[in-house]
Scaffold this motif. Sequence first.
Motif, short mmCIF file in Angstrom:
data_model
loop_
_atom_site.label_atom_id
_atom_site.label_comp_id
_atom_site.label_asym_id
_atom_site.label_seq_id
_atom_site.Cartn_x
_atom_site.Cartn_y
_atom_site.Cartn_z
N ASP A 89 -66.07 -33.28 -26.31
CA ASP A 89 -65.33 -34.55 -26.27
C ASP A 89 -63.92 -34.30 -26.80
O ASP A 89 -63.75 -33.73 -27.87
N ILE A 90 -62.92 -34.72 -26.04
CA ILE A 90 -61.52 -34.50 -26.42
C ILE A 90 -60.80 -35.80 -26.76
O ILE A 90 -59.60 -35.80 -26.97
N THR A 91 -61.53 -36.89 -26.86
CA THR A 91 -60.93 -38.23 -27.01
C THR A 91 -59.85 -38.26 -28.09
O THR A 91 -58.73 -38.70 -27.85
N PHE A 92 -60.16 -37.82 -29.29
CA PHE A 92 -59.22 -37.95 -30.40
C PHE A 92 -58.31 -36.74 -30.56
O PHE A 92 -57.55 -36.66 -31.53
N TYR A 93 -58.36 -35.83 -29.62
CA TYR A 93 -57.42 -34.70 -29.59
C TYR A 93 -56.30 -34.92 -28.57
O TYR A 93 -55.36 -34.16 -28.52
N ARG A 94 -56.43 -35.97 -27.77
CA ARG A 94 -55.43 -36.27 -26.75
C ARG A 94 -54.14 -36.77 -27.41
O ARG A 94 -54.20 -37.48 -28.41
N ASP A 95 -53.01 -36.44 -26.82
CA ASP A 95 -51.74 -36.89 -27.38
C ASP A 95 -51.41 -38.34 -27.04
O ASP A 95 -50.47 -38.91 -27.56
N ASP A 96 -52.24 -38.97 -26.21
CA ASP A 96 -51.98 -40.36 -25.84
C ASP A 96 -53.04 -41.33 -26.35
O ASP A 96 -53.05 -42.49 -25.99
N PHE A 97 -53.93 -40.89 -27.25
CA PHE A 97 -55.05 -41.76 -27.61
C PHE A 97 -54.60 -42.97 -28.43
O PHE A 97 -55.25 -44.00 -28.42
N ARG A 98 -53.48 -42.91 -29.09
CA ARG A 98 -52.97 -44.07 -29.85
C ARG A 98 -52.08 -44.98 -29.00
O ARG A 98 -51.65 -46.01 -29.45
N ARG A 99 -51.78 -44.58 -27.80
CA ARG A 99 -50.87 -45.34 -26.96
C ARG A 99 -51.58 -46.31 -26.01
O ARG A 99 -50.93 -47.05 -25.30
N ARG A 100 -52.86 -46.29 -26.01
CA ARG A 100 -53.62 -47.14 -25.10
C ARG A 100 -53.88 -48.50 -25.73
O ARG A 100 -54.10 -48.61 -26.94
N GLU A 101 -53.87 -49.51 -24.90
CA GLU A 101 -54.09 -50.87 -25.40
C GLU A 101 -55.56 -51.13 -25.71
O GLU A 101 -55.88 -51.81 -26.68
N GLU A 102 -56.46 -50.60 -24.89
CA GLU A 102 -57.88 -50.82 -25.13
C GLU A 102 -58.40 -49.75 -26.10
O GLU A 102 -57.91 -48.63 -26.11
N PRO A 103 -59.37 -50.13 -26.93
CA PRO A 103 -59.92 -49.13 -27.87
C PRO A 103 -60.66 -48.03 -27.10
O PRO A 103 -61.32 -48.30 -26.10
N LEU A 104 -60.52 -46.82 -27.58
CA LEU A 104 -61.18 -45.70 -26.93
C LEU A 104 -62.62 -45.58 -27.41
O LEU A 104 -62.94 -45.89 -28.55
N GLU A 105 -63.45 -45.12 -26.51
CA GLU A 105 -64.85 -44.89 -26.83
C GLU A 105 -65.11 -43.39 -26.72
O GLU A 105 -64.96 -42.82 -25.65
N ALA A 106 -65.46 -42.80 -27.83
CA ALA A 106 -65.69 -41.35 -27.85
C ALA A 106 -66.99 -41.01 -27.16
O ALA A 106 -67.94 -41.80 -27.12
N ASN A 107 -67.03 -39.81 -26.59
CA ASN A 107 -68.25 -39.26 -26.00
C ASN A 107 -68.85 -38.29 -27.00
O ASN A 107 -68.31 -38.07 -28.08
N LYS A 108 -69.94 -37.68 -26.62
CA LYS A 108 -70.64 -36.78 -27.53
C LYS A 108 -70.25 -35.33 -27.27
O LYS A 108 -70.21 -34.88 -26.13
N GLN A 157 -65.87 -33.66 -21.51
CA GLN A 157 -66.30 -35.04 -21.38
C GLN A 157 -65.16 -35.90 -20.86
O GLN A 157 -64.02 -35.64 -21.20
N PRO A 158 -65.39 -36.91 -20.07
CA PRO A 158 -66.72 -37.31 -19.63
C PRO A 158 -67.12 -36.71 -18.28
O PRO A 158 -68.28 -36.41 -18.06
N ARG A 159 -66.19 -36.50 -17.35
CA ARG A 159 -66.58 -36.17 -15.98
C ARG A 159 -66.79 -34.68 -15.72
O ARG A 159 -67.42 -34.31 -14.74
N GLY A 160 -66.29 -33.83 -16.58
CA GLY A 160 -66.49 -32.40 -16.39
C GLY A 160 -67.92 -31.96 -16.62
O GLY A 160 -68.35 -30.91 -16.13
N ILE A 161 -68.68 -32.77 -17.32
CA ILE A 161 -70.06 -32.37 -17.62
C ILE A 161 -70.94 -32.38 -16.37
O ILE A 161 -71.85 -31.57 -16.26
#
Length: 179
Positions: free
Chosen positions: A68-87, A39-43
Amino acid sequence: MSKKTLLNSKEIHIILHRLACQLIENHTNFKNTILIGIQPRGIYLAERLVHILQNNYAISNVKLGHLDITFYRDDFRRREEPLEANKTTIDFIIEGKNVVFIDDVLFSGRSIRAALTAIQSFGRPSDIELLVFIDRRFSRHLPIQPDYTGRQVDVINDEKVAVLWKENNTKDAVYIINN
């Protein structure tokens, strides 16, 4: 901002069929193989490949999942905008199976590293391969290489590769965008 066409719709069609044939060569009947679109574009790529395998090559038992790999990424806490998880949709056993990760662009390798971590929540595959549509081969931060590549492209760091799929962008195209 300039935009250069790397692949048009016809070239994308040819590459998709080549990738499908390469998968058939290595996995024959897909009895022990699972395709996982990242997710998101590989699907979009994964779904397109499954469609080709089923409709052009009569392989009916292809299993497809979305990860969905959103919360497994090593940079997910470094982004200014909140992340939106996929399914994540994996409704089959992956233990002991051959898994093929599918993503549109391989850039730094960090998404694939995250996918390797995320898939462990579902079991232990016997083998994991990587299929990417575009390989930005000189941009890697991690020692990750694809097993199947649609097209390799050499771009400089401030250039982006944009893969458009008709399923979400009205047409198939690949562009190199220079800011």
